[in-house]
Design an enzyme around this catalytic site. Sequence first.
Site, PDB file in Angstrom:
ATOM      1  N   PHE A 149       0.814  -1.221   0.000  1.00  0.00           N
ATOM      2  CA  PHE A 149       0.000   0.000   0.000  1.00  0.00           C
ATOM      3  C   PHE A 149       0.843   1.265   0.000  1.00  0.00           C
ATOM      4  O   PHE A 149       0.367   2.326  -0.374  1.00  0.00           O
ATOM      5  CB  PHE A 149      -0.933   0.006   1.229  1.00  0.00           C
ATOM      6  CG  PHE A 149      -0.257   0.451   2.502  1.00  0.00           C
ATOM      7  CD1 PHE A 149      -0.131   1.794   2.812  1.00  0.00           C
ATOM      8  CD2 PHE A 149       0.291  -0.477   3.388  1.00  0.00           C
ATOM      9  CE1 PHE A 149       0.517   2.202   3.980  1.00  0.00           C
ATOM     10  CE2 PHE A 149       0.928  -0.076   4.548  1.00  0.00           C
ATOM     11  CZ  PHE A 149       1.044   1.269   4.842  1.00  0.00           C
ATOM     12  N   LYS A 173      -1.332  -6.987  -9.250  1.00  0.00           N
ATOM     13  CA  LYS A 173      -2.272  -7.134  -8.129  1.00  0.00           C
ATOM     14  C   LYS A 173      -1.840  -6.103  -7.089  1.00  0.00           C
ATOM     15  O   LYS A 173      -0.987  -6.357  -6.245  1.00  0.00           O
ATOM     16  CB  LYS A 173      -2.186  -8.561  -7.555  1.00  0.00           C
ATOM     17  CG  LYS A 173      -3.436  -9.058  -6.850  1.00  0.00           C
ATOM     18  CD  LYS A 173      -3.878  -8.221  -5.683  1.00  0.00           C
ATOM     19  CE  LYS A 173      -3.033  -8.373  -4.450  1.00  0.00           C
ATOM     20  NZ  LYS A 173      -3.368  -7.354  -3.402  1.00  0.00           N
ATOM     21  N   GLU A 176      -4.963  -3.725  -1.860  1.00  0.00           N
ATOM     22  CA  GLU A 176      -6.411  -3.476  -1.810  1.00  0.00           C
ATOM     23  C   GLU A 176      -6.745  -2.265  -0.946  1.00  0.00           C
ATOM     24  O   GLU A 176      -7.885  -1.841  -0.877  1.00  0.00           O
ATOM     25  CB  GLU A 176      -7.145  -4.733  -1.327  1.00  0.00           C
ATOM     26  CG  GLU A 176      -6.857  -5.161   0.107  1.00  0.00           C
ATOM     27  CD  GLU A 176      -5.570  -6.005   0.266  1.00  0.00           C
ATOM     28  OE1 GLU A 176      -4.584  -5.768  -0.473  1.00  0.00           O
ATOM     29  OE2 GLU A 176      -5.554  -6.883   1.155  1.00  0.00           O
ATOM     30  N   SER A 226       5.433  -7.055   3.189  1.00  0.00           N
ATOM     31  CA  SER A 226       6.055  -7.410   4.469  1.00  0.00           C
ATOM     32  C   SER A 226       6.797  -8.749   4.345  1.00  0.00           C
ATOM     33  O   SER A 226       6.522  -9.549   3.447  1.00  0.00           O
ATOM     34  CB  SER A 226       4.999  -7.450   5.561  1.00  0.00           C
ATOM     35  OG  SER A 226       3.934  -8.279   5.173  1.00  0.00           O
ATOM     36  N   CYS A 281       9.480   1.783   3.331  1.00  0.00           N
ATOM     37  CA  CYS A 281      10.434   0.713   3.623  1.00  0.00           C
ATOM     38  C   CYS A 281      11.845   1.275   3.729  1.00  0.00           C
ATOM     39  O   CYS A 281      12.736   0.605   4.213  1.00  0.00           O
ATOM     40  CB  CYS A 281      10.385  -0.350   2.544  1.00  0.00           C
ATOM     41  SG  CYS A 281      10.990   0.256   0.987  1.00  0.00           S
ATOM     42  N   GLU A 383       9.453  -4.384  12.753  1.00  0.00           N
ATOM     43  CA  GLU A 383       9.139  -3.182  11.984  1.00  0.00           C
ATOM     44  C   GLU A 383       7.838  -2.577  12.519  1.00  0.00           C
ATOM     45  O   GLU A 383       6.828  -3.273  12.620  1.00  0.00           O
ATOM     46  CB  GLU A 383       8.962  -3.572  10.508  1.00  0.00           C
ATOM     47  CG  GLU A 383       8.676  -2.407   9.592  1.00  0.00           C
ATOM     48  CD  GLU A 383       8.465  -2.845   8.147  1.00  0.00           C
ATOM     49  OE1 GLU A 383       7.821  -3.890   7.923  1.00  0.00           O
ATOM     50  OE2 GLU A 383       8.933  -2.142   7.245  1.00  0.00           O
TER      51      GLU A 383
HETATM   52  P1  NAD Z   1       1.599  -6.612   3.013  1.00  0.00           P
HETATM   53  O1  NAD Z   1       2.636  -7.668   3.068  1.00  0.00           O
HETATM   54  O2  NAD Z   1       0.485  -6.637   3.996  1.00  0.00           O
HETATM   55  O3  NAD Z   1       0.886  -6.626   1.575  1.00  0.00           O
HETATM   56  C1  NAD Z   1       1.630  -6.647   0.377  1.00  0.00           C
HETATM   57  C2  NAD Z   1       0.817  -7.351  -0.695  1.00  0.00           C
HETATM   58  O4  NAD Z   1       0.599  -8.714  -0.296  1.00  0.00           O
HETATM   59  C3  NAD Z   1      -0.563  -6.744  -0.918  1.00  0.00           C
HETATM   60  O5  NAD Z   1      -0.832  -6.706  -2.293  1.00  0.00           O
HETATM   61  C4  NAD Z   1      -1.495  -7.690  -0.183  1.00  0.00           C
HETATM   62  O6  NAD Z   1      -2.778  -7.765  -0.762  1.00  0.00           O
HETATM   63  C5  NAD Z   1      -0.789  -9.026  -0.297  1.00  0.00           C
HETATM   64  N1  NAD Z   1      -1.057  -9.911   0.840  1.00  0.00           N
HETATM   65  C6  NAD Z   1      -1.355  -9.543   2.112  1.00  0.00           C
HETATM   66  N2  NAD Z   1      -1.513 -10.625   2.883  1.00  0.00           N
HETATM   67  C7  NAD Z   1      -1.308 -11.716   2.097  1.00  0.00           C
HETATM   68  C8  NAD Z   1      -1.327 -13.124   2.332  1.00  0.00           C
HETATM   69  N3  NAD Z   1      -1.586 -13.637   3.540  1.00  0.00           N
HETATM   70  N4  NAD Z   1      -1.067 -13.934   1.300  1.00  0.00           N
HETATM   71  C9  NAD Z   1      -0.793 -13.450   0.086  1.00  0.00           C
HETATM   72  N5  NAD Z   1      -0.756 -12.117  -0.197  1.00  0.00           N
HETATM   73  C10 NAD Z   1      -1.016 -11.265   0.796  1.00  0.00           C
HETATM   74  O7  NAD Z   1       2.361  -5.213   3.050  1.00  0.00           O
HETATM   75  P2  NAD Z   1       1.741  -3.753   3.147  1.00  0.00           P
HETATM   76  O8  NAD Z   1       1.228  -3.534   4.524  1.00  0.00           O
HETATM   77  O9  NAD Z   1       0.864  -3.466   1.993  1.00  0.00           O
HETATM   78  O10 NAD Z   1       3.061  -2.870   2.913  1.00  0.00           O
HETATM   79  C11 NAD Z   1       3.963  -2.560   3.936  1.00  0.00           C
HETATM   80  C12 NAD Z   1       5.128  -3.517   3.978  1.00  0.00           C
HETATM   81  O11 NAD Z   1       5.800  -3.526   2.730  1.00  0.00           O
HETATM   82  C13 NAD Z   1       6.170  -3.114   4.999  1.00  0.00           C
HETATM   83  O12 NAD Z   1       6.661  -4.269   5.629  1.00  0.00           O
HETATM   84  C14 NAD Z   1       7.254  -2.470   4.163  1.00  0.00           C
HETATM   85  O13 NAD Z   1       8.541  -2.470   4.727  1.00  0.00           O
HETATM   86  C15 NAD Z   1       7.200  -3.325   2.950  1.00  0.00           C
HETATM   87  N6  NAD Z   1       7.790  -2.661   1.799  1.00  0.00           N
HETATM   88  C16 NAD Z   1       8.994  -3.141   1.353  1.00  0.00           C
HETATM   89  C17 NAD Z   1       9.615  -2.529   0.286  1.00  0.00           C
HETATM   90  C18 NAD Z   1      10.928  -3.035  -0.233  1.00  0.00           C
HETATM   91  O14 NAD Z   1      11.268  -2.750  -1.359  1.00  0.00           O
HETATM   92  N7  NAD Z   1      11.673  -3.810   0.537  1.00  0.00           N
HETATM   93  C19 NAD Z   1       9.011  -1.429  -0.342  1.00  0.00           C
HETATM   94  C20 NAD Z   1       7.784  -0.971   0.141  1.00  0.00           C
HETATM   95  C21 NAD Z   1       7.184  -1.609   1.216  1.00  0.00           C
END
Ligand code: NAD
Length: 498
Positions: A149, A173, A176, A226, A281, A383
């Site tokens: 997000f 994808k 959401e 994450s 991040c 985090e």
């Molecule tokens: P998230 O892991 O909750 O979601 C990321 C994606 O995974 C979304 O599209 C979500 O719909 C999907 N998802 C969520 N739960 C899932 C599951 N159980 N099974 C399969 N898919 C699932 O992350 P977020 O809250 O949207 O974003 C924040 C996180 O992203 C933080 O941890 C941040 O550090 C990380 N991030 C990392 C980078 C990088 O390049 N390392 C860059 C930006 C954000």
Amino acid sequence: MRDITHFIDGATVAGTSGRFGEVFNPNTGEVQARVALASAAEVDAAVASAARAQAAWGAVNPQRRARVMFEFKRLVEARMDELAELLSSEHGKVLADSRGDIQRGLEVIEFACGIPHALKGEFTDGAGPGIDVYSMRQPLGVAAGITPFNFPGMIPMWMFGVAIACGNTFVLKPSEKDPSLPVRLAELMMEAGAPAGVLNVVHGDKTAVDALLDHPGVAAISFVGSSDIAQYVYSRGAAAGKRVQAMGGAKNHGLILPDADLDQAVKDIMGAAYGSAGERCMALPVVVPVGERTAEAVREKVLAELETLTVGISTDPAAQYGPVVTAAHKRRVEDYIQLGVDEGAELVADGRGFSLQGFENGFFIGPTLFDHVKPQMRTYQEEIFGPVLQIVRAETFEEAVALPSAHQYGNGVSIFTRDGRAAREFANKVNVGMVGINVPIPVPLAYHTFGGWKRSAFGDANQHGMDGVRFYTKVKTVTARWPEGAVEDSAFVIPTMR
Ligand code: NAD
């Protein structure tokens, strides 16, 4: 209420799952739209559309594919204000920061405009008698991206910009939580001249992600989110025989040596810690001053800066950061603040209970500062992803460097110093993927490559730059022989170069 729908084969698709997610206005706390959550049927339709489009798109010459990228960039730039407003309205980051989010994505599109050069293969003339050897980079087919997000503009462009320029077609994808901007970007790609099916957007949750991971028509998966989900995506995608890159969470440290320009370092750290409400991040949520005097001075200067830090709604030009993305995320961050207190860290500034007149239900958290945070605390190890800065005091340079090196995450790290030798030693030794020297958010430029180490990234290839090109292409190597003269004898032993 507004419905946010999928974008498949160049058209809006409502979907048939009957499942929806809520999209909030983080400034007011109200639900402003509902987003369709895909079932496997919509994922199938998107992959089928991408597969139909791929052969023709992959055969378009690279220069013409680059022209689509040039036009896309022009269209996005012309609509920058409208797109930034759309982004802010669902994410909550302030408008200037949303423009930055889109601009950083456009920088990857600029890199993709140079794809004819990046795709050039290698050639050895006369590798043997009448023998030439050459290699070419060919697209993988259909690639898919799953994005978080926190950068709904930049991260989708990291992925589809390079993938599509390389001749792949793409299924995105997006998160959401703020799904509208990625759909607008896909519409603009079509307007820029990409044929229907080259970029599809399917909204959804785990159901859609699993369908992409298992789909035999998807050749590669790029994930950012994450760490636990990144590891899951990496394992399941690889088990299905796909190429996978999966970027995860972070806990970036900023070391401040006693000789640093402390005023500048603290100014830099404030933006990196609290900008975008800490939901980056590459945020800098941990500051490590070396020596007691440095620590006291840093603490005092941060407190002085906090006096003037302005939190406001995302459209307020005076606000330095806005609300966090959802009520659930606000609760999570506030729970971490409580945990920090329970663990015995000193809560110097408490952002809980922050309220903005007229926006009392918005997802705001005031700037929070902890001092005397210890490495064994969970609030240090995990985090938080909110506007929370933690001071971890170190007595020596060696002790300070050991902290980010030993941490489970290894995305980014920064050092503030005037000592070039110390900075050089730090950059060489620290066990982290992206290093800043007097740079608080060392996000590499688009023609370099982005990726952390340890639990911040699973897989071998980074995002964008030449690593992105390598990720989205496979190498084919051709050995060509044009013999002259008499017929040569059969060779029953492995041919070698003599
Ligand atoms: P998230 O892991 O909750 O979601 C990321 C994606 O995974 C979304 O599209 C979500 O719909 C999907 N998802 C969520 N739960 C899932 C599951 N159980 N099974 C399969 N898919 C699932 O992350 P977020 O809250 O949207 O974003 C924040 C996180 O992203 C933080 O941890 C941040 O550090 C990380 N991030 C990392 C980078 C990088 O390049 N390392 C860059 C930006 C954000």
